[in-house]
Write an enzyme that holds these catalytic residues in place. Structure first.
Site, PDB file in Angstrom:
ATOM      1  N   GLU A 248     -10.706   6.115   0.323  1.00 23.01           N
ATOM      2  CA  GLU A 248     -10.565   7.583   0.392  1.00 23.01           C
ATOM      3  C   GLU A 248      -9.997   8.006  -0.957  1.00 23.01           C
ATOM      4  O   GLU A 248      -8.829   7.736  -1.264  1.00 23.01           O
ATOM      5  CB  GLU A 248      -9.643   7.965   1.546  1.00 23.01           C
ATOM      6  CG  GLU A 248     -10.223   7.525   2.880  1.00 23.01           C
ATOM      7  CD  GLU A 248      -9.466   8.061   4.101  1.00 23.01           C
ATOM      8  OE1 GLU A 248      -8.321   8.493   3.953  1.00 23.01           O
ATOM      9  OE2 GLU A 248     -10.041   8.033   5.193  1.00 23.01           O
ATOM     10  N   CYS A 282      -5.448  16.026  -1.549  1.00 23.89           N
ATOM     11  CA  CYS A 282      -6.816  15.720  -1.980  1.00 23.89           C
ATOM     12  C   CYS A 282      -7.809  16.764  -1.473  1.00 23.89           C
ATOM     13  O   CYS A 282      -8.897  16.905  -2.010  1.00 23.89           O
ATOM     14  CB  CYS A 282      -7.213  14.335  -1.500  1.00 23.89           C
ATOM     15  SG  CYS A 282      -6.976  14.137   0.270  1.00 23.89           S
TER      16      CYS A 282
HETATM   17  P1  NDP Z   1      -3.255   5.865  -7.248  1.00 23.61           P
HETATM   18  O1  NDP Z   1      -4.663   5.463  -7.160  1.00 23.61           O
HETATM   19  O2  NDP Z   1      -2.568   5.803  -8.547  1.00 23.61           O
HETATM   20  O3  NDP Z   1      -2.357   5.001  -6.256  1.00 23.61           O
HETATM   21  C1  NDP Z   1      -2.585   4.875  -4.864  1.00 23.61           C
HETATM   22  C2  NDP Z   1      -1.942   3.606  -4.351  1.00 23.61           C
HETATM   23  O4  NDP Z   1      -2.600   2.482  -4.933  1.00 23.61           O
HETATM   24  C3  NDP Z   1      -0.476   3.463  -4.736  1.00 23.61           C
HETATM   25  O5  NDP Z   1       0.214   2.802  -3.696  1.00 23.61           O
HETATM   26  C4  NDP Z   1      -0.561   2.612  -5.978  1.00 23.61           C
HETATM   27  O6  NDP Z   1       0.620   1.964  -6.290  1.00 23.61           O
HETATM   28  C5  NDP Z   1      -1.661   1.654  -5.591  1.00 23.61           C
HETATM   29  N1  NDP Z   1      -2.337   1.000  -6.701  1.00 23.61           N
HETATM   30  C6  NDP Z   1      -2.426   1.389  -7.996  1.00 23.61           C
HETATM   31  N2  NDP Z   1      -3.142   0.489  -8.723  1.00 23.61           N
HETATM   32  C7  NDP Z   1      -3.524  -0.488  -7.867  1.00 23.61           C
HETATM   33  C8  NDP Z   1      -4.278  -1.697  -7.995  1.00 23.61           C
HETATM   34  N3  NDP Z   1      -4.802  -2.068  -9.157  1.00 23.61           N
HETATM   35  N4  NDP Z   1      -4.474  -2.459  -6.902  1.00 23.61           N
HETATM   36  C9  NDP Z   1      -3.976  -2.084  -5.715  1.00 23.61           C
HETATM   37  N5  NDP Z   1      -3.235  -0.972  -5.521  1.00 23.61           N
HETATM   38  C10 NDP Z   1      -3.016  -0.169  -6.573  1.00 23.61           C
HETATM   39  O7  NDP Z   1      -3.176   7.319  -6.613  1.00 23.61           O
HETATM   40  P2  NDP Z   1      -1.922   8.275  -6.547  1.00 23.61           P
HETATM   41  O8  NDP Z   1      -0.802   7.583  -5.839  1.00 23.61           O
HETATM   42  O9  NDP Z   1      -1.674   8.843  -7.907  1.00 23.61           O
HETATM   43  O10 NDP Z   1      -2.460   9.414  -5.559  1.00 23.61           O
HETATM   44  C11 NDP Z   1      -3.198  10.485  -5.976  1.00 23.61           C
HETATM   45  C12 NDP Z   1      -4.677  10.269  -5.742  1.00 23.61           C
HETATM   46  O11 NDP Z   1      -4.932   9.991  -4.378  1.00 23.61           O
HETATM   47  C13 NDP Z   1      -5.515  11.489  -6.074  1.00 23.61           C
HETATM   48  O12 NDP Z   1      -6.653  11.116  -6.797  1.00 23.61           O
HETATM   49  C14 NDP Z   1      -5.922  12.007  -4.706  1.00 23.61           C
HETATM   50  O13 NDP Z   1      -7.100  12.744  -4.696  1.00 23.61           O
HETATM   51  C15 NDP Z   1      -6.059  10.756  -3.933  1.00 23.61           C
HETATM   52  N6  NDP Z   1      -5.977  11.043  -2.509  1.00 23.61           N
HETATM   53  C16 NDP Z   1      -7.121  10.945  -1.747  1.00 23.61           C
HETATM   54  C17 NDP Z   1      -7.096  11.267  -0.406  1.00 23.61           C
HETATM   55  C18 NDP Z   1      -8.304  11.128   0.452  1.00 23.61           C
HETATM   56  O14 NDP Z   1      -8.135  11.094   1.667  1.00 23.61           O
HETATM   57  N7  NDP Z   1      -9.496  11.054  -0.069  1.00 23.61           N
HETATM   58  C19 NDP Z   1      -5.860  11.761   0.241  1.00 23.61           C
HETATM   59  C20 NDP Z   1      -4.741  11.814  -0.657  1.00 23.61           C
HETATM   60  C21 NDP Z   1      -4.809  11.472  -1.979  1.00 23.61           C
HETATM   61  P3  NDP Z   1       1.610   2.657  -7.387  1.00 23.61           P
HETATM   62  O15 NDP Z   1       2.235   3.801  -6.706  1.00 23.61           O
HETATM   63  O16 NDP Z   1       2.560   1.619  -7.768  1.00 23.61           O
HETATM   64  O17 NDP Z   1       0.722   3.076  -8.537  1.00 23.61           O
END
Ligand code: NDP
Length: 479
Positions: A248, A282
């Site tokens: 997502e 999002c």
């Molecule tokens: P990120 O993609 O930066 O991070 C999401 C999660 O993934 C965090 O827990 C992060 O950890 C982890 N993560 C980062 N890199 C990796 C990796 N290489 N392998 C595994 N896990 C990893 O997103 P954000 O937290 O910045 O959230 C914002 C984004 O989420 C926006 O793009 C938004 O649109 C999307 N979103 C989508 C939704 C949907 O339902 N479609 C709903 C809500 C948000 P860490 O925090 O340490 O970076």
């Protein structure tokens, strides 16, 4: 405050004894430390999940359902503590956490506690061949759940609840910037009698802890919500290992306003769909297209309403807009105002960081309205994920439909109109996983949720989630 990992039903320090700082968005100050977990912690969590799987997956569904319901009850009993923790950790208004985030987290558990008791599978009598085909749906094993910071507990539990309801065991990682309510959830699970190892929560960075979950050979399923770039990196690791994957991802959602809509309702809702949770949802409608005949009126009224929103201390009752989640994110969002100006956009309102009295180091920003000349510009094409919306007029249905679909994303869309033909046309032709007509963010947990194009792969929600978290096996029985 130091929070700990929740592994095998116990709170434990990270094996390396490495910790990460946790900052409070409203004050900009350090207020806690979280485990900087690595693959060794993830190994422990996966081992606990494997050990718990046999009993949990074979437990009577009604028993599983009771435990999930108990978690939901306990979340609501502790709503004040959870809402406050979410507001402090994320910067969102306390009122929002209390009315949306925490109740929805409880609903996630309650909904899937019930849904699993109603979940069936198909069977076909192959008449003439003397056989019956039926499908078994079994839990898969260890599931990895990774969630973002914008709706911390809401999205964390959106994955965990269906995964464990279906009989899987979970290793989950919340965002490193908003770990607090996930930590508190561990205590609730213990009180609710969730057997140890069914849910394991590992805190830390995406690059280390997140990556270790995704890469682990024993984790068969990954449910991820986050940015599109991260989703692509995860898919690259998971695909050659043939893991089941639900992504997502980001959005850049159109909000299309026709002159024949219920104007007042549209205006009120558009303020919410633009700036709720500091625009960090999002599903926010960040690209507003308005039919030319009402464009000037809308522009005036929208700016008026938005100028009345109170940006301030998340813990104060009348705050509409709290702090952005981190300094890094605030800087990124602000940089788009400069990009917009260079692109020839006009700042109709906002555009600046704000200093709030007694919270001078907090990450606050004005809600910002940009009037753009063309849809084909960076601020209209890239996900900003903050309190910034663009507005522009349109003349014809064809023109606005083309603009609505001209981004790489396809998560949601909102249409404001009372014309039935147009409603049917747009809801069919818009490239999105969810279309709202004359409303926004009205969710029914039975519906499929997810996006198309770069907004993701797969659907969760309702029985879609239970299908995702189970493996179907067809049995053909000759009689
Ligand atoms: P990120 O993609 O930066 O991070 C999401 C999660 O993934 C965090 O827990 C992060 O950890 C982890 N993560 C980062 N890199 C990796 C990796 N290489 N392998 C595994 N896990 C990893 O997103 P954000 O937290 O910045 O959230 C914002 C984004 O989420 C926006 O793009 C938004 O649109 C999307 N979103 C989508 C939704 C949907 O339902 N479609 C709903 C809500 C948000 P860490 O925090 O340490 O970076």
């Amino acid at each position: 405050m130091k929070i700990k990992n929740y592994i095998n039903g116990e709170f434990v320090n990270p094996i390396s004894n490495n910790w990460l700082p946790n900052f409070q968005p409203a004050t900009g100050e350090l207020y806690g430390e979280i485990p900087n977990s690595n693959e060794k912690d993830v190994d422990l969590a996966v081992e606990a999940a494997i050990n718990a799987f046999d009993n949990w997956s074979k437990m009577d569904v009604s028993e599983r359902s009771k435990i999930l319901t108990k978690i939901a009850d306990l979340l609501l009993e502790n709503i004040d503590a959870f809402a406050k923790a979410e507001a402090i950790d994320n910067g969102k208004p306390l009122a929002l956490a209390r009315t949306i985030d925490i109740p929805r987290a409880a609903d996630n558990f309650r909904f899937f506690a019930h849904a699993i008791t109603q979940f069936g599978s198909e069977s076909y009598e192959s008449i003439g061949k003397g056989a019956i085909n039926y499908t078994l749906r079994h839990p898969i094993g260890v599931v990895g759940c990774i969630s973002p910071w914008n709706l911390p507990l809401y999205l964390f539990t959106w994955k965990i609840a269906p995964a464990i309801a279906a009989g899987n065991c979970v290793v989950a990682k919340p965002s490193e910037v908003t770990p607090m309510t996930a930590f508190l959830l561990g205590e609730i699970c213990i009180k609710a009698g969730l057997p140890k190892g069914v849910l394991n929560i590992v805190h830390g960075l995406g690059q280390s802890a997140g990556n270790a979950i995704v890469s682990h050979d024993k984790v068969k399923v990954i449910s991820f919500t986050g940015g599109t770039k991260t989703g692509a990196a995860i898919a690259k690791i998971a695909a050659p290992k043939f893991k089941k994957l639900s992504l997502e991802l980001g959005g850049k959602n159109p909000n299309i306003i026709f002159a024949d809509c219920d104007y007042e309702q549209m205006l009120k809702t558009t303020v919410l769909s633009s700036f709720s949770n500091q625009g960090q949802i999002c599903l926010c409608g960040s690209r507003i297209f308005v039919e030319e005949t009402i464009y000037e009126k809308f522009k005036h009224d929208f700016v008026q309403l938005v100028s009345k929103l109170k940006v301030g201390n998340p813990l104060e009752k009348d705050t509409n807009i709290g702090a952005l989640v981190s300094k890094q994110h605030l800087d990124k969002v602000l940089s788009y105002v400069e990009i917009a100006k260079k692109e020839g956009a006009k700042v109709l309102f906002g555009g600046k960081q704000i200093k709030i009295k007694d919270l001078e180091n907090g990450y606050f920003m004005q809600p910002t309205i940009l009037e753009v000349k063309t849809d084909n510009c960076q601020v209209n094409q890239e996900e900003i994920f903050g309190p910034i919306v663009t507005i522009m007029p349109f003349k014809t249905e064809e023109e606005v439909l083309k603009m609505a679909n001209s981004v790489r994303y396809g998560l949601s869309a909102t249409i404001w109109t009372n014309n039935l033909k147009r409603t049917l046309k747009f809801s069919t032709e818009i490239e999105a996983g969810i279309v709202w007509v004359n409303t926004w963010m009205l969710r029914d947990l039975r519906t499929p949720f997810g996006g198309v194009k770069d907004s993701g792969v797969g659907r969760e929600g309702g029985f879609e989630a239970l299908r995702f978290f189970t493996e179907p096996k067809n049995v053909c029985l000759k009689y």
